[in-house]
Design a protein around this motif. Structure first.
Motif, PDB file in Angstrom:
ATOM      1  N   ALA A 316     -10.105 -21.333  -4.406  1.00  0.00           N
ATOM      2  CA  ALA A 316      -9.202 -21.325  -5.566  1.00  0.00           C
ATOM      3  C   ALA A 316      -8.186 -20.188  -5.492  1.00  0.00           C
ATOM      4  CB  ALA A 316     -10.008 -21.213  -6.860  1.00  0.00           C
ATOM      5  N   ASP A 317      -7.946 -19.664  -4.303  1.00  0.00           N
ATOM      6  CA  ASP A 317      -6.958 -18.595  -4.134  1.00  0.00           C
ATOM      7  C   ASP A 317      -5.622 -19.048  -4.728  1.00  0.00           C
ATOM      8  OD1 ASP A 317      -5.096 -16.720  -3.261  1.00  0.00           O
ATOM      9  OD2 ASP A 317      -6.049 -16.453  -1.320  1.00  0.00           O
ATOM     10  N   PRO A 318      -5.126 -18.355  -5.788  1.00  0.00           N
ATOM     11  CA  PRO A 318      -3.903 -18.823  -6.454  1.00  0.00           C
ATOM     12  C   PRO A 318      -2.660 -18.748  -5.575  1.00  0.00           C
ATOM     13  CG  PRO A 318      -4.543 -16.663  -7.282  1.00  0.00           C
ATOM     14  CD  PRO A 318      -5.668 -17.149  -6.418  1.00  0.00           C
ATOM     15  N   TYR A 319      -2.734 -18.004  -4.456  1.00  0.00           N
ATOM     16  CA  TYR A 319      -1.570 -17.874  -3.581  1.00  0.00           C
ATOM     17  C   TYR A 319      -1.894 -18.280  -2.142  1.00  0.00           C
ATOM     18  CZ  TYR A 319       0.578 -15.587  -7.506  1.00  0.00           C
ATOM     19  OH  TYR A 319       1.087 -15.331  -8.755  1.00  0.00           O
ATOM     20  N   ALA A 320      -2.873 -19.187  -2.008  1.00  0.00           N
ATOM     21  CA  ALA A 320      -3.238 -19.660  -0.669  1.00  0.00           C
ATOM     22  C   ALA A 320      -2.092 -20.440  -0.027  1.00  0.00           C
ATOM     23  CB  ALA A 320      -4.486 -20.523  -0.747  1.00  0.00           C
ATOM     24  N   ASN A 321      -1.359 -21.190  -0.835  1.00  0.00           N
ATOM     25  CA  ASN A 321      -0.283 -22.032  -0.302  1.00  0.00           C
ATOM     26  C   ASN A 321       1.101 -21.593  -0.770  1.00  0.00           C
ATOM     27  OD1 ASN A 321      -2.154 -23.829   0.988  1.00  0.00           O
ATOM     28  ND2 ASN A 321      -2.612 -24.661  -1.045  1.00  0.00           N
ATOM     29  N   SER A 322       1.193 -20.373  -1.247  1.00  0.00           N
ATOM     30  CA  SER A 322       2.484 -19.863  -1.693  1.00  0.00           C
ATOM     31  C   SER A 322       2.558 -18.371  -1.388  1.00  0.00           C
ATOM     32  CB  SER A 322       2.679 -20.107  -3.195  1.00  0.00           C
ATOM     33  OG  SER A 322       1.664 -19.471  -3.946  1.00  0.00           O
ATOM     34  N   THR A 323       3.723 -17.827  -1.534  1.00  0.00           N
ATOM     35  CA  THR A 323       3.928 -16.421  -1.193  1.00  0.00           C
ATOM     36  C   THR A 323       3.601 -15.541  -2.393  1.00  0.00           C
ATOM     37  OG1 THR A 323       5.706 -17.026   0.331  1.00  0.00           O
ATOM     38  CG2 THR A 323       5.590 -14.722  -0.379  1.00  0.00           C
ATOM     39  N   SER A 324       2.706 -14.586  -2.180  1.00  0.00           N
ATOM     40  CA  SER A 324       2.375 -13.632  -3.227  1.00  0.00           C
ATOM     41  C   SER A 324       3.318 -12.440  -3.146  1.00  0.00           C
ATOM     42  CB  SER A 324       0.926 -13.158  -3.080  1.00  0.00           C
ATOM     43  OG  SER A 324       0.743 -12.501  -1.837  1.00  0.00           O
ATOM     44  N   ARG A 325       3.348 -11.666  -4.214  1.00  0.00           N
ATOM     45  CA  ARG A 325       4.173 -10.458  -4.219  1.00  0.00           C
ATOM     46  C   ARG A 325       3.458  -9.365  -3.432  1.00  0.00           C
ATOM     47  NH1 ARG A 325       5.246  -6.457  -8.506  1.00  0.00           N
ATOM     48  NH2 ARG A 325       3.731  -7.553  -9.808  1.00  0.00           N
ATOM     49  N   PRO A 326       4.115  -8.701  -2.482  1.00  0.00           N
ATOM     50  CA  PRO A 326       3.434  -7.681  -1.677  1.00  0.00           C
ATOM     51  C   PRO A 326       2.778  -6.613  -2.545  1.00  0.00           C
ATOM     52  CG  PRO A 326       5.603  -8.156  -0.775  1.00  0.00           C
ATOM     53  CD  PRO A 326       5.535  -8.871  -2.092  1.00  0.00           C
ATOM     54  N   VAL A 327       1.565  -6.257  -2.185  1.00  0.00           N
ATOM     55  CA  VAL A 327       0.872  -5.192  -2.909  1.00  0.00           C
ATOM     56  C   VAL A 327       1.525  -3.848  -2.607  1.00  0.00           C
ATOM     57  CG1 VAL A 327      -1.315  -3.943  -3.095  1.00  0.00           C
ATOM     58  CG2 VAL A 327      -1.315  -6.443  -3.023  1.00  0.00           C
ATOM     59  N   LEU A 328       1.825  -3.607  -1.342  1.00  0.00           N
ATOM     60  CA  LEU A 328       2.517  -2.399  -0.899  1.00  0.00           C
ATOM     61  C   LEU A 328       3.426  -2.757   0.264  1.00  0.00           C
ATOM     62  CD1 LEU A 328      -0.224   0.413  -0.807  1.00  0.00           C
ATOM     63  CD2 LEU A 328       1.724   0.306  -2.362  1.00  0.00           C
ATOM     64  N   SER A 329       4.438  -1.968   0.478  1.00  0.00           N
ATOM     65  CA  SER A 329       5.254  -2.146   1.674  1.00  0.00           C
ATOM     66  C   SER A 329       4.432  -1.749   2.896  1.00  0.00           C
ATOM     67  CB  SER A 329       6.512  -1.282   1.597  1.00  0.00           C
ATOM     68  OG  SER A 329       6.167   0.098   1.681  1.00  0.00           O
ATOM     69  N   ASP A 330       4.828  -2.219   4.069  1.00  0.00           N
ATOM     70  CA  ASP A 330       4.106  -1.869   5.293  1.00  0.00           C
ATOM     71  C   ASP A 330       4.055  -0.361   5.486  1.00  0.00           C
ATOM     72  OD1 ASP A 330       3.711  -4.526   5.791  1.00  0.00           O
ATOM     73  OD2 ASP A 330       5.366  -4.726   7.228  1.00  0.00           O
ATOM     74  N   GLY A 331       5.162   0.319   5.214  1.00  0.00           N
ATOM     75  CA  GLY A 331       5.201   1.765   5.385  1.00  0.00           C
ATOM     76  C   GLY A 331       4.239   2.481   4.451  1.00  0.00           C
ATOM     77  N   ASP A 332       4.220   2.062   3.177  1.00  0.00           N
ATOM     78  CA  ASP A 332       3.311   2.685   2.219  1.00  0.00           C
ATOM     79  C   ASP A 332       1.852   2.418   2.587  1.00  0.00           C
ATOM     80  OD1 ASP A 332       5.030   4.027   0.574  1.00  0.00           O
ATOM     81  OD2 ASP A 332       5.298   2.368  -0.829  1.00  0.00           O
ATOM     82  N   TRP A 333       1.564   1.208   3.060  1.00  0.00           N
ATOM     83  CA  TRP A 333       0.188   0.880   3.430  1.00  0.00           C
ATOM     84  C   TRP A 333      -0.269   1.727   4.620  1.00  0.00           C
ATOM     85  CZ3 TRP A 333      -4.225  -0.326   1.889  1.00  0.00           C
ATOM     86  CH2 TRP A 333      -5.192  -0.932   2.683  1.00  0.00           C
ATOM     87  N   ILE A 334       0.601   1.913   5.594  1.00  0.00           N
ATOM     88  CA  ILE A 334       0.249   2.752   6.742  1.00  0.00           C
ATOM     89  C   ILE A 334       0.014   4.197   6.289  1.00  0.00           C
ATOM     90  CG2 ILE A 334       1.140   3.742   8.899  1.00  0.00           C
ATOM     91  CD1 ILE A 334       2.578   1.055   9.368  1.00  0.00           C
ATOM     92  N   ARG A 335       0.864   4.691   5.401  1.00  0.00           N
ATOM     93  CA  ARG A 335       0.675   6.056   4.917  1.00  0.00           C
ATOM     94  C   ARG A 335      -0.620   6.176   4.122  1.00  0.00           C
ATOM     95  NH1 ARG A 335       6.434   5.861   4.990  1.00  0.00           N
ATOM     96  NH2 ARG A 335       6.547   4.594   3.104  1.00  0.00           N
ATOM     97  N   LEU A 336      -0.943   5.170   3.331  1.00  0.00           N
ATOM     98  CA  LEU A 336      -2.168   5.214   2.545  1.00  0.00           C
ATOM     99  C   LEU A 336      -3.398   5.149   3.432  1.00  0.00           C
ATOM    100  CD1 LEU A 336      -3.437   5.325  -0.224  1.00  0.00           C
ATOM    101  CD2 LEU A 336      -3.206   2.854  -0.421  1.00  0.00           C
ATOM    102  N   GLN A 337      -3.335   4.390   4.519  1.00  0.00           N
ATOM    103  CA  GLN A 337      -4.474   4.313   5.425  1.00  0.00           C
ATOM    104  C   GLN A 337      -4.770   5.659   6.090  1.00  0.00           C
ATOM    105  OE1 GLN A 337      -3.189   0.729   7.769  1.00  0.00           O
ATOM    106  NE2 GLN A 337      -5.218  -0.031   7.215  1.00  0.00           N
ATOM    107  N   GLY A 338      -3.785   6.529   6.155  1.00  0.00           N
ATOM    108  CA  GLY A 338      -3.992   7.844   6.752  1.00  0.00           C
ATOM    109  C   GLY A 338      -4.237   8.936   5.736  1.00  0.00           C
ATOM    110  N   ILE A 339      -4.583   8.603   4.498  1.00  0.00           N
ATOM    111  CA  ILE A 339      -4.706   9.589   3.444  1.00  0.00           C
ATOM    112  C   ILE A 339      -5.850  10.585   3.715  1.00  0.00           C
ATOM    113  CG2 ILE A 339      -6.258   8.232   1.976  1.00  0.00           C
ATOM    114  CD1 ILE A 339      -4.671   9.334  -0.447  1.00  0.00           C
ATOM    115  N   CYS A 340      -6.891  10.134   4.430  1.00  0.00           N
ATOM    116  CA  CYS A 340      -8.016  11.018   4.735  1.00  0.00           C
ATOM    117  C   CYS A 340      -7.881  11.656   6.116  1.00  0.00           C
ATOM    118  CB  CYS A 340      -9.340  10.270   4.626  1.00  0.00           C
ATOM    119  SG  CYS A 340      -9.747   9.746   2.934  1.00  0.00           S
ATOM    120  N   GLY A 341      -6.714  11.538   6.706  1.00  0.00           N
ATOM    121  CA  GLY A 341      -6.500  12.179   7.990  1.00  0.00           C
ATOM    122  C   GLY A 341      -6.956  11.376   9.179  1.00  0.00           C
ATOM    123  N   GLY A 342      -6.971  10.031   9.033  1.00  0.00           N
ATOM    124  CA  GLY A 342      -7.336   9.169  10.156  1.00  0.00           C
ATOM    125  C   GLY A 342      -8.760   8.719  10.114  1.00  0.00           C
TER     126      GLY A 342
END
Length: 342
Positions: A316-342
Motif C-alpha cells: 500500500a505504499d502511497p508513492y510506489a507508482n508515483s514520484t514522492s517529494r525528496p526527503v533531503l537533497s543528495d548533498g544534505d543526505w551525504i552530509r547527514l550520513q557523516g554526522i558521527c564522523g564516518g
C-alpha cells in the motif's frame, strides 16, 4: 502566529557563525512565521532560529549579538546601521516574553485551587487522572525544560550527540521536512550509541540512532522511523510516560512546584533507552507517509528485509507508482550520513 505577519518582509544584513571555530559570514536575515531565517548572499537558507528561543548575549550593546537557546556556539551579529531591525527583534522578544507563563501569586493561587480540587475528587486514589491532569496543564516551555534535562541525563549513558555544522543544517532541514501532527517541529538529535532506533522526549526532542543515517542508502528510511515515532508520541504523550514512571508523588510535585526530582529524571533517562519500541498501526502509518509525501516501502524493508512482516506497508505504499517529494537533497543526505564522523 498571525501577529508576526507585519514583519515578514523585514530584512537586515548580519554576520553569522555556526560554531566558534568557523569564520563569520555575511548573511541576510529576515523574519518569518515565528522564526528568523538566515540565508547567504545567494539566497540559500543556512539556518532557521525560533523567535521564542532567541537570546541576546549583550543587551544594550552594539553590535547586537544573538544566539539560539541551547547552542551558545552559534551566533548572529547585527551592526549599528541595522538598529531598526534590532529594535523590531527586541519588540518581538518582549511580546513573546509577556505571553510566556511565569510563576507568580496568581499562578500559585490557581495551582493551589487546582490541587485542592484534585484532592477533593480523590485523585490520590486515581493516579491516572492526576497524571492526565498534570500533562494537560504543563506549558510547552516547561516541557522543553524537562526534555533538555532528560537529554543531559541520557548523555551520561550514550555519550555526546553526533554533530558537525554541515550535518546539523541537514538535520534541521530534515526536521522541517517532517513536521509532526499539528505542525510542530521536532528537534532531532543523532546519538552515537545507546539508542535502538528512535526515542521521543518531552519538549519535542527526538533521539535518533546513528545507524538510521549510516546504515541505509535511502533517506526515506530514517523518515519512516521519524514518522512512526511521531505517531507513538501522539498516542502516548512523552511527558505522561515520564510521570507514570515517577508516580503520583512526582506528578503532584510538578503540579505544585513546577519541578521534578533529579533522581526521577536520571532513572527515567536510563530506563527509557531500554524500553521496547511498539509497532505502529499500519493504517495510521500509511496515512502519515501519504500526508508527508514519503515512500513507505524503504522503511518496511528496513524493518524486515524479507518484507514478509511488513507486507501491508509495501503493497500500500502511497508513492510506489508515483514520484514522492525528496526527503533531503543528495548533498544534505551525504552530509547527514557523516554526522558521527564516518
Amino acid at each position: 502566529m498571525t501577529a508576526l505577519k507585519q514583519y515578514q518582509r523585514l530584512e537586515a544584513t548580519g554576520l553569522w557563525r555556526a560554531t566558534p571555530e568557523d569564520q563569520r559570514r555575511d548573511v541576510i536575515v529576515s523574519i518569518g512565521d515565528a522564526t528568523l531565517i538566515i540565508t547567504d548572499t545567494h539566497d540559500r537558507v543556512l539556518a532557521h532560529w525560533s523567535l521564542p528561543a532567541l537570546q541576546r548575549t549583550n543587551p544594550g550593546e552594539i553590535p547586537a549579538i544573538y544566539q539560539p537557546d541551547g547552542d551558545p556556539g552559534e551566533t548572529l551579529e547585527f551592526p549599528e546601521d541595522e538598529d531598526h531591525f534590532i529594535s523590531e527583534i527586541e519588540r518581538l522578544r518582549a511580546a513573546i516574553h509577556r505571553h510566556r507563563p511565569r510563576p507568580g501569586r496568581l499562578r500559585l493561587v490557581t495551582l493551589a485551587t487546582v490541587v485542592l480540587a484534585v484532592l477533593a475528587l480523590g485523585v490520590f486514589w486515581l493516579p491516572n487522572a492526576l497524571i492526565s491532569h498534570t500533562v494537560s496543564v504543563v506549558p510547552e516551555v516547561k516541557r522543553e525544560e524537562i526534555g533538555k534535562a532528560l537529554l543531559a541525563h541520557v548523555r551520561r549513558v550514550t555519550g555526546a550527540p553526533c554533530t558537525t555544522p554541515a550535518a546539523n543544517l541537514a538535520l534541521r532541514r530534515l526536521s522541517a521536512r517532517l513536521p509532526a501532527p499539528g505542525g510542530q517541529v521536532d528537534r532531532l538529535v543523532v546519538m552515537r550509541e545507546g539508542v535502538r532506533d528512535t526515542v521521543q522526549l518531552p519538549g519535542r526532542i527526538m533521539l535518533l540512532s546513528r545507524t538510521l543515517v549510516e546504515d541505509h542508502e535511502d533517506p526515506d528510511v530514517v523518515a519512516g522511523y521519524i514518522l512512526a515515532e511521531q505517531l507513538r508520541a501522539e498516542r502516548r504523550d512523552p511527558l505522561a510516560r515520564l510521570l507514570r514512571y515517577g508516580g503520583v508523588s512526582d506528578s503532584f510535585k510538578l503540579l505544585t512546584t513546577g519541578r521534578l526530582s533529579t533522581e526521577t529524571l536520571r532513572g527515567y533517562a536510563e530506563a527509557r533507552l531500554t524500553q521496547p519500541t511498539p509497532r505502529v498501526d499500519d493504517a495510521a502509518l500509511l496515512g502519515a507517509f501519504d500526508a508527508q509525501e514519503v515512500r513507505s516501502s524503504p522503511y518496511a524493508y528496513a524493518l524486515d528485509i524479507t518484507g514478509e512482516k511488513t507486507l501491508p506497508l509495501i503493497e500500500a505504499d502511497p508513492y510506489a507508482n508515483s514520484t514522492s517529494r525528496p526527503v533531503l537533497s543528495d548533498g544534505d543526505w551525504i552530509r547527514l550520513q557523516g554526522i558521527c564522523g564516518g
